[in-house]
Design a protein around this motif. Structure first.
Motif, PDB file in Angstrom:
ATOM      1  N   ASP A 105       1.046  -1.748   0.196  1.00  0.00           N
ATOM      2  CA  ASP A 105      -0.063   0.214   0.316  1.00  0.00           C
ATOM      3  C   ASP A 105       0.707   1.227   0.123  1.00  0.00           C
ATOM      4  OD1 ASP A 105       0.440   0.864   2.381  1.00  0.00           O
ATOM      5  OD2 ASP A 105      -0.941  -0.590   3.230  1.00  0.00           O
ATOM      6  N   ALA A 106       0.085   2.633  -0.032  1.00  0.00           N
ATOM      7  CA  ALA A 106       1.062   3.121  -0.600  1.00  0.00           C
ATOM      8  C   ALA A 106       0.255   4.746  -0.041  1.00  0.00           C
ATOM      9  CB  ALA A 106       1.454   3.833  -1.740  1.00  0.00           C
ATOM     10  N   MET A 107       1.427   5.519   0.897  1.00  0.00           N
ATOM     11  CA  MET A 107      -0.340   6.803   1.457  1.00  0.00           C
ATOM     12  C   MET A 107      -0.160   8.180   0.398  1.00  0.00           C
ATOM     13  SD  MET A 107       0.399   5.965   5.503  1.00  0.00           S
ATOM     14  CE  MET A 107       1.133   7.121   6.027  1.00  0.00           C
ATOM     15  N   VAL A 108      -1.029   8.110  -0.093  1.00  0.00           N
ATOM     16  CA  VAL A 108      -0.674   9.777  -1.133  1.00  0.00           C
ATOM     17  C   VAL A 108      -2.248  10.617  -0.308  1.00  0.00           C
ATOM     18  CG1 VAL A 108      -0.977  10.017  -3.706  1.00  0.00           C
ATOM     19  CG2 VAL A 108      -0.483   8.591  -2.768  1.00  0.00           C
ATOM     20  N   LEU A 109      -1.489  12.301  -0.025  1.00  0.00           N
ATOM     21  CA  LEU A 109      -2.686  12.607   0.430  1.00  0.00           C
ATOM     22  C   LEU A 109      -3.228  13.022  -0.843  1.00  0.00           C
ATOM     23  CD1 LEU A 109       0.117  15.478   1.482  1.00  0.00           C
ATOM     24  CD2 LEU A 109      -1.056  14.174   2.837  1.00  0.00           C
ATOM     25  N   ASP A 110      -5.117  13.585  -0.314  1.00  0.00           N
ATOM     26  CA  ASP A 110      -5.970  13.505  -1.394  1.00  0.00           C
ATOM     27  C   ASP A 110      -6.034  13.777  -2.414  1.00  0.00           C
ATOM     28  OD1 ASP A 110      -7.459  11.438  -0.115  1.00  0.00           O
ATOM     29  OD2 ASP A 110      -8.476  12.851   1.057  1.00  0.00           O
ATOM     30  N   ASP A 111      -4.674  15.382  -2.363  1.00  0.00           N
ATOM     31  CA  ASP A 111      -4.882  16.856  -2.838  1.00  0.00           C
ATOM     32  C   ASP A 111      -3.441  16.766  -4.001  1.00  0.00           C
ATOM     33  OD1 ASP A 111      -3.130  17.650  -1.277  1.00  0.00           O
ATOM     34  OD2 ASP A 111      -4.018  19.548  -1.053  1.00  0.00           O
ATOM     35  N   ASN A 112      -2.882  15.521  -3.916  1.00  0.00           N
ATOM     36  CA  ASN A 112      -2.138  15.413  -4.401  1.00  0.00           C
ATOM     37  C   ASN A 112      -2.184  14.798  -6.139  1.00  0.00           C
ATOM     38  OD1 ASN A 112       0.696  14.755  -5.617  1.00  0.00           O
ATOM     39  ND2 ASN A 112       1.236  13.996  -3.611  1.00  0.00           N
ATOM     40  N   ASP A 113      -2.625  15.721  -7.095  1.00  0.00           N
ATOM     41  CA  ASP A 113      -3.251  14.870  -8.258  1.00  0.00           C
ATOM     42  C   ASP A 113      -1.756  14.515  -8.931  1.00  0.00           C
ATOM     43  OD1 ASP A 113      -5.424  15.597  -7.763  1.00  0.00           O
ATOM     44  OD2 ASP A 113      -5.352  17.678  -8.636  1.00  0.00           O
ATOM     45  N   LEU A 114      -0.721  15.143  -8.864  1.00  0.00           N
ATOM     46  CA  LEU A 114       0.326  14.420  -9.537  1.00  0.00           C
ATOM     47  C   LEU A 114       1.140  12.438  -9.192  1.00  0.00           C
ATOM     48  CD1 LEU A 114       2.647  14.946 -11.732  1.00  0.00           C
ATOM     49  CD2 LEU A 114       4.445  16.285  -9.566  1.00  0.00           C
ATOM     50  N   GLY A 115       0.533  13.028  -7.821  1.00  0.00           N
ATOM     51  CA  GLY A 115       1.457  11.392  -7.201  1.00  0.00           C
ATOM     52  C   GLY A 115      -0.316  10.647  -7.299  1.00  0.00           C
ATOM     53  N   GLN A 116      -0.672  10.788  -7.117  1.00  0.00           N
ATOM     54  CA  GLN A 116      -2.222  10.025  -7.077  1.00  0.00           C
ATOM     55  C   GLN A 116      -1.966   9.102  -9.053  1.00  0.00           C
ATOM     56  OE1 GLN A 116      -6.129  10.754  -6.367  1.00  0.00           O
ATOM     57  NE2 GLN A 116      -5.518  12.056  -4.464  1.00  0.00           N
ATOM     58  N   ASN A 117      -2.030   9.596 -10.371  1.00  0.00           N
ATOM     59  CA  ASN A 117      -1.713  10.141 -11.319  1.00  0.00           C
ATOM     60  C   ASN A 117      -0.787   8.817 -11.364  1.00  0.00           C
ATOM     61  OD1 ASN A 117      -4.173  11.869 -12.274  1.00  0.00           O
ATOM     62  ND2 ASN A 117      -2.347  13.381 -12.758  1.00  0.00           N
ATOM     63  N   LEU A 118       0.380   9.182 -10.830  1.00  0.00           N
ATOM     64  CA  LEU A 118       1.582   8.056 -11.059  1.00  0.00           C
ATOM     65  C   LEU A 118       0.948   7.051 -10.714  1.00  0.00           C
ATOM     66  CD1 LEU A 118       4.637   7.348 -10.916  1.00  0.00           C
ATOM     67  CD2 LEU A 118       4.832   8.116  -8.910  1.00  0.00           C
ATOM     68  N   TRP A 119       0.362   6.664  -9.127  1.00  0.00           N
ATOM     69  CA  TRP A 119       0.504   5.998  -8.458  1.00  0.00           C
ATOM     70  C   TRP A 119      -0.918   5.082  -9.355  1.00  0.00           C
ATOM     71  CZ3 TRP A 119       3.079   3.589  -4.574  1.00  0.00           C
ATOM     72  CH2 TRP A 119       3.903   4.812  -4.181  1.00  0.00           C
ATOM     73  N   THR A 120      -1.955   5.778  -9.850  1.00  0.00           N
ATOM     74  CA  THR A 120      -3.017   4.729 -10.984  1.00  0.00           C
ATOM     75  C   THR A 120      -2.218   4.681 -12.326  1.00  0.00           C
ATOM     76  OG1 THR A 120      -4.464   6.486 -10.076  1.00  0.00           O
ATOM     77  CG2 THR A 120      -5.228   5.484 -12.524  1.00  0.00           C
ATOM     78  N   ARG A 121      -1.884   4.719 -12.895  1.00  0.00           N
ATOM     79  CA  ARG A 121       0.222   4.174 -14.281  1.00  0.00           C
ATOM     80  C   ARG A 121       0.672   3.165 -13.430  1.00  0.00           C
ATOM     81  NH1 ARG A 121       0.725   9.531 -14.477  1.00  0.00           N
ATOM     82  NH2 ARG A 121       3.324   9.274 -13.873  1.00  0.00           N
ATOM     83  N   SER A 122       0.612   3.376 -12.681  1.00  0.00           N
ATOM     84  CA  SER A 122       1.630   2.489 -12.010  1.00  0.00           C
ATOM     85  C   SER A 122       0.837   0.541 -11.654  1.00  0.00           C
ATOM     86  CB  SER A 122       2.439   2.491 -11.115  1.00  0.00           C
ATOM     87  OG  SER A 122       3.681   4.129 -10.850  1.00  0.00           O
ATOM     88  N   GLY A 123      -0.577   0.697 -12.114  1.00  0.00           N
ATOM     89  CA  GLY A 123      -1.832  -0.337 -11.270  1.00  0.00           C
ATOM     90  C   GLY A 123      -2.238  -0.589  -9.742  1.00  0.00           C
ATOM     91  N   TYR A 124      -2.270   0.797  -8.786  1.00  0.00           N
ATOM     92  CA  TYR A 124      -2.526   0.925  -7.836  1.00  0.00           C
ATOM     93  C   TYR A 124      -4.179   1.326  -8.067  1.00  0.00           C
ATOM     94  CZ  TYR A 124       2.440   0.162  -5.792  1.00  0.00           C
ATOM     95  OH  TYR A 124       3.688  -0.457  -4.992  1.00  0.00           O
ATOM     96  N   GLN A 125      -4.669   1.218  -7.035  1.00  0.00           N
ATOM     97  CA  GLN A 125      -6.183   1.692  -6.465  1.00  0.00           C
ATOM     98  C   GLN A 125      -6.233   2.090  -5.891  1.00  0.00           C
ATOM     99  OE1 GLN A 125      -7.967  -1.927  -7.645  1.00  0.00           O
ATOM    100  NE2 GLN A 125      -7.700  -2.131  -9.865  1.00  0.00           N
ATOM    101  N   ARG A 126      -7.173   3.570  -5.590  1.00  0.00           N
ATOM    102  CA  ARG A 126      -7.281   3.422  -3.893  1.00  0.00           C
ATOM    103  C   ARG A 126      -8.636   2.794  -3.658  1.00  0.00           C
ATOM    104  NH1 ARG A 126      -8.495   8.951  -1.897  1.00  0.00           N
ATOM    105  NH2 ARG A 126      -7.805   9.870  -3.901  1.00  0.00           N
ATOM    106  N   GLN A 127      -7.935   2.701  -2.541  1.00  0.00           N
ATOM    107  CA  GLN A 127      -9.102   1.473  -1.666  1.00  0.00           C
ATOM    108  C   GLN A 127     -10.430   3.112  -0.607  1.00  0.00           C
ATOM    109  OE1 GLN A 127      -7.044  -0.547   0.466  1.00  0.00           O
ATOM    110  NE2 GLN A 127      -8.597  -2.588   1.141  1.00  0.00           N
ATOM    111  N   ASP A 128     -11.230   2.603  -1.071  1.00  0.00           N
ATOM    112  CA  ASP A 128     -12.404   4.170  -0.572  1.00  0.00           C
ATOM    113  C   ASP A 128     -12.721   3.259   0.760  1.00  0.00           C
ATOM    114  OD1 ASP A 128     -11.840   5.847  -2.930  1.00  0.00           O
ATOM    115  OD2 ASP A 128     -13.282   5.220  -4.532  1.00  0.00           O
TER     116      ASP A 128
END
Length: 138
Positions: A105-128
């Motif tokens: 798992d990775a911890m990513v700030l909600d407003d870190n759009d750049l980071g969230q894009n990277l994690w998504t491209r790398s196959g990670y999914q937000r666990q809502d």
């Protein structure tokens, strides 16, 4: 660029790098003592991407024997979108596979759009269905 584990001589450079390259809002400041403790406890956990300009990327790949956690993925602003974060992630995931781990798992700030894009491209999914709970220990 090479990837290598941080050593104690890197502590001040890592802290300075994080001030410039990492998301630091709404969190306690990192300390030299904490980074030294991390390096002493798990010498391979803090991975640095380094080139002739010094540190260009970092990632903490923590393994507690039960779960795999990723923290402080940061890339120097002028070096982003050059594959540095992906290279760090691949190395961390390989480290975890060698431990026999099955999930990370990775911890990513909600407003870190750049980071969230990277994690998504790398196959990670937000666990809502999970929320992070914190309590400062002073």
């Amino acid at each position: 660029m090479i990837l290598r584990p941080a050593i104690l001589d890197d502590v001040e450079a890592v802290l300075k790098f994080w001030l410039d390259a990492a998301e630091n809002d709404d969190r306690p400041a990192d300390t030299a003592e904490a980074v030294r403790t991390l390096i002493e406890r798990d010498p391979a956990a803090l991975c640095l991407a380094v080139d002739e300009d010094g540190i260009v990327g970092t990632l903490i790949a923590g393994w507690d024997g039960w779960r795999c956690h990723l923290y402080r993925l940061a890339v120097r602003p002028g070096r982003r979108r050059q594959g540095i974060a992906g290279t760090l992630l691949a190395a961390a995931e390989q480290r975890f596979r060698e431990f026999g781990a099955g999930r990370v798992d990775a911890m990513v700030l909600d407003d870190n759009d750049l980071g969230q894009n990277l994690w998504t491209r790398s196959g990670y999914q937000r666990q809502d269905n999970w929320s992070r709970w914190v309590k400062p220990l002073a």
